[in-house]
Design a protein around this motif. Structure first.
Motif, PDB file in Angstrom:
ATOM      1  N   GLY A  30       0.810  -1.235   0.000  1.00 37.02           N
ATOM      2  CA  GLY A  30       0.000   0.000   0.000  1.00 37.02           C
ATOM      3  C   GLY A  30       0.832   1.269   0.000  1.00 37.02           C
ATOM      4  N   TYR A  31       2.101   1.174  -0.441  1.00 35.31           N
ATOM      5  CA  TYR A  31       2.982   2.343  -0.400  1.00 35.31           C
ATOM      6  C   TYR A  31       2.742   3.296  -1.575  1.00 35.31           C
ATOM      7  CZ  TYR A  31       5.945   0.004   3.130  1.00 35.31           C
ATOM      8  OH  TYR A  31       6.429  -0.596   4.263  1.00 35.31           O
ATOM      9  N   LEU A  32       2.095   2.828  -2.637  1.00 37.01           N
ATOM     10  CA  LEU A  32       1.963   3.654  -3.848  1.00 37.01           C
ATOM     11  C   LEU A  32       0.658   4.454  -3.779  1.00 37.01           C
ATOM     12  CD1 LEU A  32       3.267   0.923  -6.340  1.00 37.01           C
ATOM     13  CD2 LEU A  32       4.552   2.781  -5.279  1.00 37.01           C
ATOM     14  N   GLY A  33       0.784   5.763  -3.744  1.00 36.27           N
ATOM     15  CA  GLY A  33      -0.407   6.619  -3.572  1.00 36.27           C
ATOM     16  C   GLY A  33      -1.058   6.375  -2.224  1.00 36.27           C
ATOM     17  N   MET A  34      -0.243   6.211  -1.191  1.00 35.72           N
ATOM     18  CA  MET A  34      -0.747   5.832   0.138  1.00 35.72           C
ATOM     19  C   MET A  34      -1.798   6.790   0.684  1.00 35.72           C
ATOM     20  SD  MET A  34       1.486   5.439   3.602  1.00 35.72           S
ATOM     21  CE  MET A  34       1.721   3.684   3.682  1.00 35.72           C
ATOM     22  N   ASN A  35      -1.686   8.095   0.352  1.00 31.43           N
ATOM     23  CA  ASN A  35      -2.620   9.087   0.902  1.00 31.43           C
ATOM     24  C   ASN A  35      -3.796   9.372  -0.041  1.00 31.43           C
ATOM     25  OD1 ASN A  35      -0.779  10.194  -0.845  1.00 31.43           O
ATOM     26  ND2 ASN A  35      -0.398  12.047   0.317  1.00 31.43           N
ATOM     27  N   LEU A  36      -3.996   8.515  -1.041  1.00 37.27           N
ATOM     28  CA  LEU A  36      -5.156   8.673  -1.937  1.00 37.27           C
ATOM     29  C   LEU A  36      -6.246   7.683  -1.500  1.00 37.27           C
ATOM     30  CD1 LEU A  36      -3.347   9.162  -5.382  1.00 37.27           C
ATOM     31  CD2 LEU A  36      -4.224  10.892  -3.800  1.00 37.27           C
ATOM     32  N   PRO A  37      -7.505   7.922  -1.947  1.00 36.62           N
ATOM     33  CA  PRO A  37      -8.629   7.151  -1.385  1.00 36.62           C
ATOM     34  C   PRO A  37      -8.640   5.654  -1.719  1.00 36.62           C
ATOM     35  CG  PRO A  37      -9.401   9.119  -2.527  1.00 36.62           C
ATOM     36  CD  PRO A  37      -7.957   9.000  -2.839  1.00 36.62           C
ATOM     37  N   GLU A  38      -9.219   4.919  -0.782  1.00 42.28           N
ATOM     38  CA  GLU A  38      -9.319   3.457  -0.928  1.00 42.28           C
ATOM     39  C   GLU A  38     -10.146   3.051  -2.145  1.00 42.28           C
ATOM     40  OE1 GLU A  38      -9.797   1.240   3.030  1.00 42.28           O
ATOM     41  OE2 GLU A  38     -10.213   3.335   3.547  1.00 42.28           O
ATOM     42  N   LYS A  39     -11.106   3.909  -2.524  1.00 40.31           N
ATOM     43  CA  LYS A  39     -11.979   3.512  -3.623  1.00 40.31           C
ATOM     44  C   LYS A  39     -11.210   3.321  -4.936  1.00 40.31           C
ATOM     45  CE  LYS A  39     -14.945   6.662  -5.841  1.00 40.31           C
ATOM     46  NZ  LYS A  39     -15.557   7.970  -6.086  1.00 40.31           N
TER      47      LYS A  39
ATOM     48  N   ILE B  38      -3.780  12.270 -11.911  1.00 40.54           N
ATOM     49  CA  ILE B  38      -4.936  11.539 -12.449  1.00 40.54           C
ATOM     50  C   ILE B  38      -6.099  11.677 -11.470  1.00 40.54           C
ATOM     51  CG2 ILE B  38      -5.827   9.250 -13.069  1.00 40.54           C
ATOM     52  CD1 ILE B  38      -2.946   8.567 -14.021  1.00 40.54           C
ATOM     53  N   TYR B  39      -5.775  11.559 -10.176  1.00 40.61           N
ATOM     54  CA  TYR B  39      -6.810  11.689  -9.137  1.00 40.61           C
ATOM     55  C   TYR B  39      -7.390  13.111  -9.102  1.00 40.61           C
ATOM     56  CZ  TYR B  39      -8.748  12.423  -4.520  1.00 40.61           C
ATOM     57  OH  TYR B  39      -9.567  12.789  -3.486  1.00 40.61           O
ATOM     58  N   ALA B  40      -6.496  14.120  -9.148  1.00 43.65           N
ATOM     59  CA  ALA B  40      -6.965  15.506  -8.951  1.00 43.65           C
ATOM     60  C   ALA B  40      -7.530  16.129 -10.225  1.00 43.65           C
ATOM     61  CB  ALA B  40      -5.815  16.365  -8.423  1.00 43.65           C
TER      62      ALA B  40
ATOM     63  N   GLN C  80     -10.906   7.901 -16.216  1.00 41.09           N
ATOM     64  CA  GLN C  80      -9.428   7.881 -16.149  1.00 41.09           C
ATOM     65  C   GLN C  80      -8.954   7.360 -14.793  1.00 41.09           C
ATOM     66  OE1 GLN C  80      -8.909  12.068 -17.064  1.00 41.09           O
ATOM     67  NE2 GLN C  80      -8.469  11.652 -19.222  1.00 41.09           N
ATOM     68  N   LYS C  81      -9.637   7.787 -13.733  1.00 37.37           N
ATOM     69  CA  LYS C  81      -9.240   7.328 -12.390  1.00 37.37           C
ATOM     70  C   LYS C  81      -9.399   5.810 -12.282  1.00 37.37           C
ATOM     71  CE  LYS C  81     -10.947  11.579 -10.449  1.00 37.37           C
ATOM     72  NZ  LYS C  81     -11.595  12.316  -9.407  1.00 37.37           N
ATOM     73  N   ASN C  82     -10.551   5.324 -12.744  1.00 39.33           N
ATOM     74  CA  ASN C  82     -10.801   3.881 -12.628  1.00 39.33           C
ATOM     75  C   ASN C  82      -9.887   3.063 -13.529  1.00 39.33           C
ATOM     76  OD1 ASN C  82     -12.821   3.973 -10.662  1.00 39.33           O
ATOM     77  ND2 ASN C  82     -14.313   4.636 -12.196  1.00 39.33           N
TER      78      ASN C  82
ATOM     79  N   LEU D  73      -5.734   4.307 -11.813  1.00 39.91           N
ATOM     80  CA  LEU D  73      -5.269   4.363 -10.410  1.00 39.91           C
ATOM     81  C   LEU D  73      -5.074   2.990  -9.753  1.00 39.91           C
ATOM     82  CD1 LEU D  73      -7.030   7.578  -8.997  1.00 39.91           C
ATOM     83  CD2 LEU D  73      -4.664   7.272  -9.757  1.00 39.91           C
ATOM     84  N   PRO D  74      -6.035   2.061  -9.870  1.00 39.66           N
ATOM     85  CA  PRO D  74      -5.820   0.783  -9.175  1.00 39.66           C
ATOM     86  C   PRO D  74      -4.585   0.032  -9.679  1.00 39.66           C
ATOM     87  CG  PRO D  74      -8.125   1.051  -9.797  1.00 39.66           C
ATOM     88  CD  PRO D  74      -7.369   2.142 -10.481  1.00 39.66           C
ATOM     89  N   ARG D  75      -4.312   0.132 -10.970  1.00 36.65           N
ATOM     90  CA  ARG D  75      -3.145  -0.594 -11.518  1.00 36.65           C
ATOM     91  C   ARG D  75      -1.832   0.102 -11.147  1.00 36.65           C
ATOM     92  NH1 ARG D  75      -4.406  -1.126 -17.595  1.00 36.65           N
ATOM     93  NH2 ARG D  75      -2.813  -2.741 -17.633  1.00 36.65           N
ATOM     94  N   LEU D  76      -1.885   1.414 -10.983  1.00 34.44           N
ATOM     95  CA  LEU D  76      -0.683   2.127 -10.505  1.00 34.44           C
ATOM     96  C   LEU D  76      -0.470   1.843  -9.019  1.00 34.44           C
ATOM     97  CD1 LEU D  76      -1.343   5.473 -12.400  1.00 34.44           C
ATOM     98  CD2 LEU D  76       0.740   4.096 -12.676  1.00 34.44           C
ATOM     99  N   ALA D  77      -1.574   1.744  -8.268  1.00 30.86           N
ATOM    100  CA  ALA D  77      -1.481   1.487  -6.821  1.00 30.86           C
ATOM    101  C   ALA D  77      -0.896   0.102  -6.539  1.00 30.86           C
ATOM    102  CB  ALA D  77      -2.860   1.614  -6.175  1.00 30.86           C
ATOM    103  N   SER D  78      -1.202  -0.849  -7.401  1.00 27.90           N
ATOM    104  CA  SER D  78      -0.726  -2.226  -7.159  1.00 27.90           C
ATOM    105  C   SER D  78       0.699  -2.439  -7.677  1.00 27.90           C
ATOM    106  CB  SER D  78      -1.660  -3.223  -7.839  1.00 27.90           C
ATOM    107  OG  SER D  78      -1.506  -3.112  -9.248  1.00 27.90           O
TER     108      SER D  78
END
Ligand code: TGC
Ligand code: FAD
Length: 389
Positions: free
Chosen positions: A59-68, A108-110, A116-118, A121-126
């Motif tokens: 969970g280190y990648l984008g740690m302060n971005l939302p769980e969703k 991407i988030y902001a 684009q987020k969907n 983001l999840p693939r970058l987070a993982s």
């Protein structure tokens, strides 16, 4: 729970248990996964790519971005402590996490739409996808507003031309967040698939600093970027500068990790090393250096904590981010010199991490806005007079 390592003023109580747990687990991660091989990677000029998936799993990648969006959704202070511990390992390791989270996922988030987020983001987070951030150009470093990279409208999207320089992770990236001027000269952010025809990212060689990090040029030769890859919700230089606020914040904490390790190494050495029949730690000139480090690090810790609180409660000004980046990286740079002096000849060897940190911190001092740029940002805030030109 308490902060691990230096806590001279006893500030543990200002951190939540969750934040302290992030510090503890990242400290253990760095000791197990980073420390054993980092000197070799630094010497060979390679980035430890096996860490990428592990960062994602933890969970280190984008740690302060939302769980969703597949992120950990933790506080900015937790993210700061993460950067502190990663950079204690190596600035290149922290750089990877900063770029991915603050400079690729954050825009991407902001500035992205929900699709684009969907999509990304999840693939970058993982850690399945790696990203890079292209702002700097060969002739526009401190002054990105002069950028020449441009997009022109074509059927179904844009044609991108130009080049970027000094781009962390460029050669290994799957996507690049590229800042380019449109036909009206307005800066826009686009997500570029690095497999696109006309895109290349040659590695930049010859660095004596941040060697365990990949740095690349990005070249765009008539690259087609589909319409849906334009970030719709920002226009102008405030787009990339808004991302820099995120990364500069993490760097301010990261530099603390370097300073703390330097002080610990220097104290330990000064107690062991005997000269003139006494441990060198008994000499006043050595104690003066150690106390200088202790004093500046403690002030840097308080600055990081308070800036972190402001970021978490939404009151943070970007000039305050300039203050933490400027002060805490300067502190690490000065601590590196003092620690090196205290270790004498041993200070230049790879038996200790000092020279690696010292060389790394030269990049950190320059990237994300040089020390001088942050002085001018603060000077403008004080006087209302911009002194950049
Ligand atoms: P200026 O006219 O001052 O501002 C243009 C617009 O942006 C707004 N703004 C900001 N917005 C959010 N955050 C900030 N920090 C902002 N600073 C300014 C400003 O309000 C204005 O908005 P608007 O609505 O009026 O349009 O712009 P300028 O061209 O005069 O530039 C100011 C300056 C020099 C401070 C800026 O260009 C700067 O910060 N330069 C330094 C460049 C830099 O830091 N580059 C970093 C590249 S990325 C990198 O190094 C990654 S390292 C990665 C790793 O960790 O490995
Ligand atoms: P310049 O802007 O040419 O500055 C040279 C010197 O002049 C500096 O001391 C500067 O402070 C001083 N100076 C400039 N203007 C003024 C002024 N008005 N007043 C007083 N002094 C001034 N960029 C990205 O976009 N993405 C990345 O991922 C990235 N990663 C990087 C990784 C590494 C290892 C490094 C070293 C750099 C990276 N950068 C990245 C680029 C970095 O952001 C730039 O190097 C930085 O912004 C400074 O630009 P410059 O090197 O062109 O220096």
């Amino acid at each position: 729970m308490k902060l691990i390592g230096l806590d001279y003023l006893g500030i543990s109580e200002f951190f939540s248990d969750e934040e302290l747990l992030v510090q503890k687990s990242c400290r253990e991660f760095v000791e197990k996964e980073v420390a054993p091989t980092i000197e070799e990677h630094f010497k060979n000029g390679t980035f430890p790519k096996d860490l990428i998936k592990k960062f994602g799993d933890l969970g280190y990648l984008g740690m302060n971005l939302p769980e969703k969006y597949g992120c950990a959704g933790l506080s900015n202070i937790a993210y700061g402590l993460l950067c502190q511990e990663l950079e204690r390992g190596d600035s290149g390791v922290r750089s990877f996490v900063s770029v991915q989270g603050s400079l690729v996922m954050y825009p991407i988030y902001a500035y992205g739409n929900e699709d684009q987020k969907n999509k990304w983001l999840p693939r970058l987070a993982s850690g399945e996808l790696v990203g890079c951030f292209g702002l700097t150009e060969p002739n526009f470093g401190s002054n990105p507003s002069g950028m020449l990279t441009n997009i022109k409208k074509t059927e179904g999207g844009y044609i991108l031309n130009g080049s970027k320089m000094w781009i962390t992770n460029g050669t290994i990236a799957d996507i690049a967040i590229v800042w380019a001027k449109d036909e009206e000269g307005v800066v826009r952010g686009i997500v570029v698939d690095t497999k696109s025809e006309g895109f290349s990212a040659p590695i930049q060689k010859g660095k004596w600093s941040l060697r365990a990090s990949i740095t690349s040029e990005l070249v765009f030769d008539n690259v087609f970027v589909p319409e849906e890859n334009l970030l719709p919700n920002v226009k102008g230089l405030k787009g990339p500068l808004g991302c820099l606020n995120q990364a500069r914040f993490g760097i301010g904490w990261g530099a603390l990790g370097v300073s703390m390790e330097l002080l610990e190494v220097a104290v330990e050495y000064s107690k062991q090393r005997v000269m003139f029949d006494k441990p060198i730690g008994s000499f006043q000139l050595i104690q003066d250096k150690l106390v200088w480090m202790l004093n500046e690090i403690t002030k840097a810790q308080l600055l990081a904590l308070h800036v972190g609180k402001n970021k978490d409660d939404g009151s943070l000004k970007h000039q305050q981010v300039s203050m933490i980046k400027r002060n805490n990286v300067w502190c690490a740079r000065e601590c590196a010199k003092l620690a090196r002096e205290i270790l004498g000849a041993n200070g230049i060897t790879d038996d200790y991490p000092i020279m690696r940190h010292m060389m790394n911190i030269e990049s950190v001092y320059t990237y994300e806005g040089t020390n001088e740029m942050h002085t001018l940002i603060l000077g403008q805030d004080l006087t209302d007079i911009p002194a950049f030109k």
